[in-house]
Design a protein around this motif. Structure first.
Motif, PDB file in Angstrom:
ATOM      1  N   ASP A  54       0.852  -1.186   0.000  1.00 48.86           N
ATOM      2  CA  ASP A  54       0.000   0.000   0.000  1.00 48.86           C
ATOM      3  C   ASP A  54       0.893   1.243   0.000  1.00 48.86           C
ATOM      4  N   ILE A  55       0.570   2.224  -0.830  1.00 47.88           N
ATOM      5  CA  ILE A  55       1.373   3.447  -0.876  1.00 47.88           C
ATOM      6  C   ILE A  55       1.229   4.247   0.418  1.00 47.88           C
ATOM      7  N   GLN A  56      -0.003   4.352   0.924  1.00 49.91           N
ATOM      8  CA  GLN A  56      -0.259   5.111   2.150  1.00 49.91           C
ATOM      9  C   GLN A  56      -0.170   4.180   3.350  1.00 49.91           C
ATOM     10  N   MET A  57       0.965   4.223   4.054  1.00 53.23           N
ATOM     11  CA  MET A  57       1.173   3.356   5.212  1.00 53.23           C
ATOM     12  C   MET A  57       1.630   4.184   6.413  1.00 53.23           C
ATOM     13  N   PRO A  58       1.283   3.763   7.646  1.00 52.21           N
ATOM     14  CA  PRO A  58       1.742   4.479   8.836  1.00 52.21           C
ATOM     15  C   PRO A  58       3.224   4.220   9.106  1.00 52.21           C
ATOM     16  N   ARG A  59       3.851   5.133   9.829  1.00 55.18           N
ATOM     17  CA  ARG A  59       5.251   5.021  10.260  1.00 55.18           C
ATOM     18  C   ARG A  59       6.238   5.120   9.097  1.00 55.18           C
ATOM     19  N   LYS A  60       6.048   4.304   8.077  1.00 55.95           N
ATOM     20  CA  LYS A  60       6.901   4.375   6.886  1.00 55.95           C
ATOM     21  C   LYS A  60       6.009   4.194   5.665  1.00 55.95           C
ATOM     22  N   SER A  61       6.096   5.124   4.720  1.00 56.12           N
ATOM     23  CA  SER A  61       5.225   5.049   3.550  1.00 56.12           C
ATOM     24  C   SER A  61       5.615   3.882   2.650  1.00 56.12           C
ATOM     25  N   GLY A  62       4.668   3.474   1.827  1.00 55.02           N
ATOM     26  CA  GLY A  62       4.947   2.406   0.884  1.00 55.02           C
ATOM     27  C   GLY A  62       6.023   2.784  -0.112  1.00 55.02           C
ATOM     28  N   LEU A  63       6.088   4.066  -0.466  1.00 59.14           N
ATOM     29  CA  LEU A  63       7.112   4.525  -1.406  1.00 59.14           C
ATOM     30  C   LEU A  63       8.503   4.419  -0.788  1.00 59.14           C
ATOM     31  N   GLU A  64       8.619   4.779   0.491  1.00 61.16           N
ATOM     32  CA  GLU A  64       9.906   4.638   1.185  1.00 61.16           C
ATOM     33  C   GLU A  64      10.319   3.175   1.243  1.00 61.16           C
ATOM     34  N   ALA A  65       9.359   2.323   1.579  1.00 59.06           N
ATOM     35  CA  ALA A  65       9.640   0.891   1.671  1.00 59.06           C
ATOM     36  C   ALA A  65      10.034   0.326   0.307  1.00 59.06           C
ATOM     37  N   LEU A  66       9.376   0.797  -0.743  1.00 56.49           N
ATOM     38  CA  LEU A  66       9.689   0.350  -2.100  1.00 56.49           C
ATOM     39  C   LEU A  66      11.147   0.629  -2.436  1.00 56.49           C
TER      40      LEU A  66
END
Length: 211
Positions: A54-66
């Motif tokens: 999911d792009i919109q995620m708490p604590r760390k965004s999906g884009l950051e995780a990607l």
């Protein structure tokens, strides 16, 4: 069997998708996580075929995780989820190495189809995203010296469908061929264009005016 790792913060949505995927014979959901803080660790642990993020995620965004996943595991296939067709975020995701994106919907079959497509090497992009990716490539990279590509009529037809943002299922229906035949043609297109993904193929098709 396709191993899938899910990152989704909406509890009801996450649990519903878990139950649906559990009933499928060709997809194995190895874990469903409510946030992306440990995304890299979990990808290394499970070695999934497809990551659904999911792009919109708490604590760390999906884009950051990607970005972190792609740095740690360059070959990882990450399918991004969005609530709306936010061109800027989708474009950012594709530029960061996402294998595709899906707009959230209540029909779990849409997710199954997207997972299977990404696993087979495909991706889904809207025409608007295709144009943005092309503009980015034109600004930042030297154009390919390749001037001729010997595509068959069927390959050109399928490439045109990809530029329009059609899924493998839609391409199969429009061309009157099977899903697996579409995947085979797409792999041939990748080889002839010297690319490794649908976004790259679309960019090159537009750049070289192949469709």
């Amino acid at each position: 069997m396709i191993k899938v790792l899910l990152f989704e913060d909406n509890k009801n949505f996450r649990q519903g998708l878990v139950l649906f995927l559990a009933a499928l014979e060709d997809i194995w959901l190895v874990e469903a996580i409510p946030d992306a803080r440990d995304a890299v660790y979990l990808v290394k642990k499970h070695k999934p075929d497809v990551v659904l993020m999911d792009i919109q995620m708490p604590r760390k965004s999906g884009l950051e995780a990607l970005v972190e996943i792609r740095q740690a595991q360059p070959g990882a296939k990450v399918l991004m989820q969005t609530v709306f067709e936010d061109d800027d975020k989708i474009f950012q995701a594709i530029c960061s190495g996402a294998s595709g994106y899906i707009v959230k919907c209540p029909d779990p079959q849409v997710y199954v189809q997207a997972i299977r497509e990404v696993y087979a090497g495909g991706a889904h992009m809207s025409p608007g995203i295709s144009r943005k990716v092309l503009a980015m490539f034109q600004q930042q990279f030297v154009k390919s010296e390749q001037t001729f590509v010997d595509l068959t009529n069927r390959e050109r037809e399928i490439l045109g469908c990809m530029v329009k943002g059609q899924s493998y299922k839609m391409i199969a229906a429009n061309c009157g061929i099977s899903f697996s035949t579409v995947a085979t043609h797409v792999n041939h297109i990748y080889e002839k264009l010297h690319v490794n993904s649908a976004p790259e193929a679309v960019v090159k098709a537009l750049e070289m005016k192949l469709v």
